[in-house]
Write an enzyme that holds these catalytic residues in place. Structure first.
Site, PDB file in Angstrom:
ATOM      1  N   LYS A   1       0.846  -1.202   0.000  1.00 24.28           N
ATOM      2  CA  LYS A   1       0.000   0.000   0.000  1.00 24.28           C
ATOM      3  C   LYS A   1       0.874   1.243   0.000  1.00 24.28           C
ATOM      4  CE  LYS A   1      -3.758  -2.577   1.908  1.00 24.28           C
ATOM      5  NZ  LYS A   1      -4.376  -3.197   3.063  1.00 24.28           N
TER       6      LYS A   1
ATOM      7  N   GLN B   1      -5.167  -2.178   9.163  1.00 22.59           N
ATOM      8  CA  GLN B   1      -4.889  -3.481   8.553  1.00 22.59           C
ATOM      9  C   GLN B   1      -5.450  -4.604   9.428  1.00 22.59           C
ATOM     10  OE1 GLN B   1      -3.308  -3.924   5.445  1.00 22.59           O
ATOM     11  NE2 GLN B   1      -4.081  -5.993   5.763  1.00 22.59           N
TER      12      GLN B   1
ATOM     13  N   ASP C   1     -11.820   1.779   3.040  1.00 20.85           N
ATOM     14  CA  ASP C   1     -12.115   0.359   2.852  1.00 20.85           C
ATOM     15  C   ASP C   1     -13.616   0.139   2.654  1.00 20.85           C
ATOM     16  OD1 ASP C   1      -9.924  -1.326   2.785  1.00 20.85           O
ATOM     17  OD2 ASP C   1      -9.665  -1.325   4.960  1.00 20.85           O
TER      18      ASP C   1
END
Ligand code: NDP
Length: 286
Positions: free
Chosen positions: A53, A97, A120
């Site tokens: 990322k 995460q 997300d």
């Protein structure tokens, strides 16, 4: 023989466009899209994802803010960090995460992220917006699948779409996106009866269960479009999907490989969401 839907190729094309869009944004406003990634603990797979990322941010000219927290971080410490980032104008997207260590409550952590920074799309506000078809950001993996289908020119309206798997991050939103494009959608799961028959009726089959080579050729209709979301590591360390690629591929019209299919799309969609969030937070509409 099926045509391959290559996530590597489509992802590179999308990134090229995102890079241009980012350059234009920086030039006209001085705003750099900013993504904060929080990693708690030392899970090796998570470390790889976080690194990828960060590299994607560098490639596209985003600002990356990385927070590597110790395994012993408390719930309150993590929530405090999220509250600070929620207020930081340089941070447009916040990603925690997963999985988190067992002592942390994943749900309350994800709910603490400001919905406009939830790149997300896991916050209930964003999940709800997807249900009613009025969303700003889409969950990255299902959004990546839609990009792959569109890039291949697959018609969705009126088609029998079968999604195997009903997780909140893949299966359910995937089904919703196909429905919004007027697919006739069936969602399957571990309690589905006659799974092979249901799958064999699919014009478009999307599989996200996490079981290597589970979907065999007899479960696939001749000419079907097959999307394999699964990522499984075999004993020989090789990656493989949920679909028995070797035997299904000759029957399919289009198919995604694993690796190199849906996987590369996911981070690219995260970048797309972050750029969009940066624009929206600064009152810029596409
Ligand atoms: P989950 O474990 O959360 O969900 C799996 C789903 O599969 C569940 O709904 C489960 O049903 C269903 N399932 C399990 N066994 C069967 C079976 N025998 N028959 C029918 N359905 C079954 O997984 P995720 O959705 O998070 O991930 C699925 C796969 O996709 C994994 O391999 C994961 O690694 C991969 N993945 C890949 C990504 C990418 O970027 N390419 C991103 C995210 C995930 P039930 O609900 O009844 O238990």
């Amino acid at each position: 023989m099926a045509q391959l839907m290559s996530g590597k190729i489509v992802s590179a094309q999308v990134r090229e466009n995102l890079k241009k869009e980012t350059e234009a944004l920086i030039e006209s406003t001085g705003i750099y899209p900013g993504l904060a990634v929080i990693l708690v603990g030392h899970d090796p797979a998570s470390q790889v994802y976080v690194r990828n990322k960060q590299l994607a941010c560098e490639e596209l000219g985003f600002h990356a803010f990385e927070y590597k927290l110790s395994e012993n971080t408390t719930q309150e410490q993590l929530l405090d960090l999220i509250r600070v980032l929620n207020k930081d104008a340089k941070v447009h997207g916040i990603l925690v995460q997963l999985p988190l260590p067992d002592h942390l409550d994943e749900q309350s952590v994800l709910y603490a992220i400001a919905p406009e920074k939830d790149v997300d799309a896991f916050h209930p506000m964003n999940v709800g917006k997807i249900m009613i078809g009025s969303y700003d950001v889409l969950p990255c993996t299902p959004a990546g699948v839609m990009e792959l289908l569109d890039a291949a020119g697959v018609e969705i309206a009126g088609k029998n779409c079968v999604v195997v798997g009903r997780s909140n991050i893949v299966g359910k939103p995937m089904a919703m996106l196909l429905l919004q494009r007027s697919g006739t959608v069936t969602i399957c799961h571990s309690r589905t009866k006659n799974l092979a028959e249901v799958c064999a009726a699919a014009d478009i089959l999307v599989v996200a269960i996490g079981k290597p080579k589970f979907i065999t050729a007899d479960m696939v209709k001749e000419g079907a479009v097959v999307v394999d979301v699964g990522i499984n590591r075999l004993e020989n360390k090789k990656l493989c999907g949920d679909v028995d690629f070797e035997n299904v591929e000759p029957k399919a019209s289009y198919i995604t490989p694993v690796p190199g299919g849906v996987g590369p799309m996911t981070i690219t969609m995260l970048m797309k969401n972050t750029l969009r969030a940066a624009k929206l937070q600064n009152g810029i509409k596409d």
